[in-house]
Scaffold this motif. Structure first.
Motif, mmCIF file in Angstrom:
data_model
loop_
_atom_site.group_PDB
_atom_site.id
_atom_site.type_symbol
_atom_site.label_atom_id
_atom_site.label_comp_id
_atom_site.label_asym_id
_atom_site.label_seq_id
_atom_site.Cartn_x
_atom_site.Cartn_y
_atom_site.Cartn_z
ATOM 1 N N HIS A 1 0.856 -1.190 0.000
ATOM 2 C CA HIS A 1 0.000 0.000 0.000
ATOM 3 C C HIS A 1 0.894 1.242 0.000
ATOM 4 N N ASP A 2 0.785 2.034 -1.053
ATOM 5 C CA ASP A 2 1.534 3.299 -1.095
ATOM 6 C C ASP A 2 0.950 4.289 -0.089
ATOM 7 N N LYS A 3 -0.375 4.370 -0.054
ATOM 8 C CA LYS A 3 -1.060 5.195 0.942
ATOM 9 C C LYS A 3 -1.686 4.269 1.987
ATOM 10 N N CYS A 4 -1.649 4.707 3.235
ATOM 11 C CA CYS A 4 -2.178 3.883 4.322
ATOM 12 C C CYS A 4 -3.693 3.734 4.199
ATOM 13 N N VAL A 5 -4.169 2.509 4.363
ATOM 14 C CA VAL A 5 -5.602 2.209 4.308
ATOM 15 C C VAL A 5 -6.063 1.783 5.699
ATOM 16 N N ARG A 6 -7.328 1.432 5.827
ATOM 17 C CA ARG A 6 -7.848 0.972 7.110
ATOM 18 C C ARG A 6 -7.177 -0.332 7.517
ATOM 19 N N ALA A 7 -7.041 -0.520 8.826
ATOM 20 C CA ALA A 7 -6.301 -1.687 9.336
ATOM 21 C C ALA A 7 -6.989 -2.994 8.971
ATOM 22 N N ASP A 8 -8.323 -3.041 9.039
ATOM 23 C CA ASP A 8 -9.028 -4.294 8.749
ATOM 24 C C ASP A 8 -8.882 -4.701 7.279
ATOM 25 N N SER A 9 -8.970 -3.728 6.372
ATOM 26 C CA SER A 9 -8.802 -4.035 4.941
ATOM 27 C C SER A 9 -7.360 -4.413 4.623
ATOM 28 N N CYS A 10 -6.411 -3.789 5.326
ATOM 29 C CA CYS A 10 -4.994 -4.126 5.125
ATOM 30 C C CYS A 10 -4.716 -5.574 5.546
ATOM 31 N N ILE A 11 -5.276 -5.978 6.698
ATOM 32 C CA ILE A 11 -5.042 -7.333 7.200
ATOM 33 C C ILE A 11 -5.677 -8.371 6.280
ATOM 34 N N THR A 12 -6.880 -8.092 5.785
ATOM 35 C CA THR A 12 -7.533 -9.027 4.858
ATOM 36 C C THR A 12 -6.739 -9.193 3.563
ATOM 37 N N GLU A 13 -6.109 -8.110 3.100
ATOM 38 C CA GLU A 13 -5.279 -8.199 1.887
ATOM 39 C C GLU A 13 -3.985 -8.955 2.159
ATOM 40 N N VAL A 14 -3.399 -8.773 3.333
ATOM 41 C CA VAL A 14 -2.168 -9.507 3.686
ATOM 42 C C VAL A 14 -2.461 -11.001 3.795
ATOM 43 N N VAL A 15 -3.605 -11.347 4.397
ATOM 44 C CA VAL A 15 -3.990 -12.755 4.523
ATOM 45 C C VAL A 15 -4.269 -13.354 3.144
ATOM 46 N N GLY A 16 -4.979 -12.615 2.298
ATOM 47 C CA GLY A 16 -5.262 -13.082 0.943
ATOM 48 C C GLY A 16 -6.422 -14.056 0.893
ATOM 49 N N GLU A 17 -6.477 -14.802 -0.217
ATOM 50 C CA GLU A 17 -7.594 -15.725 -0.436
ATOM 51 C C GLU A 17 -7.425 -17.042 0.301
ATOM 52 N N ASN A 18 -6.176 -17.463 0.513
ATOM 53 C CA ASN A 18 -5.958 -18.776 1.152
ATOM 54 C C ASN A 18 -4.889 -18.747 2.242
ATOM 55 N N ASN A 19 -4.478 -17.555 2.701
ATOM 56 C CA ASN A 19 -3.512 -17.417 3.798
ATOM 57 C C ASN A 19 -2.234 -18.221 3.514
ATOM 58 N N SER A 20 -1.585 -17.874 2.417
ATOM 59 C CA SER A 20 -0.381 -18.599 2.004
ATOM 60 C C SER A 20 0.786 -18.418 2.981
ATOM 61 N N GLU A 21 0.788 -17.318 3.746
ATOM 62 C CA GLU A 21 1.863 -17.057 4.715
ATOM 63 C C GLU A 21 1.620 -17.749 6.065
ATOM 64 N N HIS A 22 0.482 -18.416 6.221
ATOM 65 C CA HIS A 22 0.133 -19.148 7.456
ATOM 66 C C HIS A 22 0.162 -18.232 8.688
ATOM 67 N N PHE A 23 -0.640 -17.171 8.640
ATOM 68 C CA PHE A 23 -0.751 -16.239 9.764
ATOM 69 C C PHE A 23 -1.898 -16.647 10.692
ATOM 70 N N PHE A 24 -1.667 -16.551 12.008
ATOM 71 C CA PHE A 24 -2.740 -16.479 12.988
ATOM 72 C C PHE A 24 -3.117 -14.998 13.088
ATOM 73 N N VAL A 25 -4.383 -14.663 13.035
ATOM 74 C CA VAL A 25 -4.820 -13.271 13.116
ATOM 75 C C VAL A 25 -5.378 -13.020 14.510
ATOM 76 N N ALA A 26 -4.785 -12.053 15.225
ATOM 77 C CA ALA A 26 -5.224 -11.682 16.566
ATOM 78 C C ALA A 26 -5.904 -10.321 16.486
ATOM 79 N N SER A 27 -7.187 -10.284 16.860
ATOM 80 C CA SER A 27 -7.949 -9.040 16.749
ATOM 81 C C SER A 27 -9.111 -9.047 17.737
#
Length: 281
Positions: free
Chosen positions: A94-120
């Motif tokens: 993201h060149d410009k900062c977006v909302r935190a929830d939308s940023c996290i959903t984009e980092v996780v992606g469609e199938n969570n290829s990075e294997h993140f646990f999401v704490a929220s």
């Protein structure tokens, strides 16, 4: 209550490790609400608290958009901002900062290829991520942390993917069919060649034998076996040591007598004693 909680967490972890390939050390992606909850309830150090839940060492991550959002919230979130700066920053494009929830959903992606646990602590974000396969969710309740059990969507996704693996895809079926047709064509060509050779060389027995050998070798190349190849187990003979005849009592006495005869020795008298007796006489 604590034992039930540990069993539930262990069951959820085995589900994610077996079905989605999560491995240790686990990676936990934290948003601003979760970091603020940890600071407000004095759950420190955060990595040890999360490690106790997951029974494994953890690495804590956040994003630059989360840090920017905490900065915008002002002095009330200043401690949370300082704590979040100590976490590892995950890459978000993201060149410009977006909302935190939308940023996290984009980092996780469609199938969570990075294997993140999401704490929220954001219930809407957690509900949204329940529809993404392979995303374990962590939240806090007062001074305790919890790992959510897998959602119905994730369980159904695993079930359908396992059923899909049991059946052939269209591409695999086409490859299998082409190979089978090629093998059949090769087998028919070899059989026709052997028939022509047999007709020509029917008078010569050596040539016919060679043609038969060629047909057998061609069959073996295709993978067809003429006869079942297995070894029969032959009956083994009895143990010769167990078949030794028992000795009778008379034989045992004879052997004992021989042993005693061998052991008895004659006493030899010394010549010095004889000489002394003759001299005294």
């Amino acid at each position: 209550m604590k034992v039930k909680k540990q069993k539930r967490h262990r069951k959820s972890l085995t589900f994610y490790t077996a079905c989605f390939g999560f491995h240790k050390p686990y990676r936990v992606l934290c948003d601003g609400t979760f970091v603020h909850h940890l600071v407000a309830n004095r759950i420190t150090p955060a990595d040890t608290a999360l490690a106790n839940i997951l029974s494994s060492p953890v690495k804590l991550y956040t994003t630059s958009c989360v840090l920017a959002e905490l900065k915008r919230l002002g002095k009330s979130y200043s401690e949370a901002l300082e704590a979040a700066k100590n976490l590892i920053i995950a890459r978000c494009e993201h060149d410009k900062c977006v909302r935190a929830d939308s940023c996290i959903t984009e980092v996780v992606g469609e199938n969570n290829s990075e294997h993140f646990f999401v704490a929220s602590q954001d219930a809407d974000l957690r509900k949204k991520l329940e529809e993404v396969p392979g995303v374990p969710l962590i939240f806090g309740l007062r001074n305790a942390l919890f790992l959510e059990s897998p959602s119905a969507f994730q369980k159904e996704y695993v079930k359908t993917s396992e059923e899909g693996r049991l059946h052939m895809t269209n591409k695999e079926y086409q490859i299998f069919r082409e190979r089978a047709m090629n093998r059949l064509a090769a087998g028919e060509a070899d059989n026709s060649n052997t028939e022509i050779v047999e007709n020509k060389d029917s008078e010569d027995p050596i040539a016919s034998a060679q043609a038969i050998k060629r047909s057998i070798t061609s069959r073996n190349k295709i993978g067809i076996k003429d006869r079942p190849q297995f070894k029969r187990k032959r009956a083994k003979g009895p143990n010769p040591l167990s078949c030794k005849k028992k000795k009778s009592r008379e034989d045992q006495k004879e052997t004992k007598g021989d042993n005693t005869a061998k052991r008895s020795r004659k006493r030899k008298r010394s010549r010095k004693g004889q000489m002394s007796a003759e001299a005294s006489s």
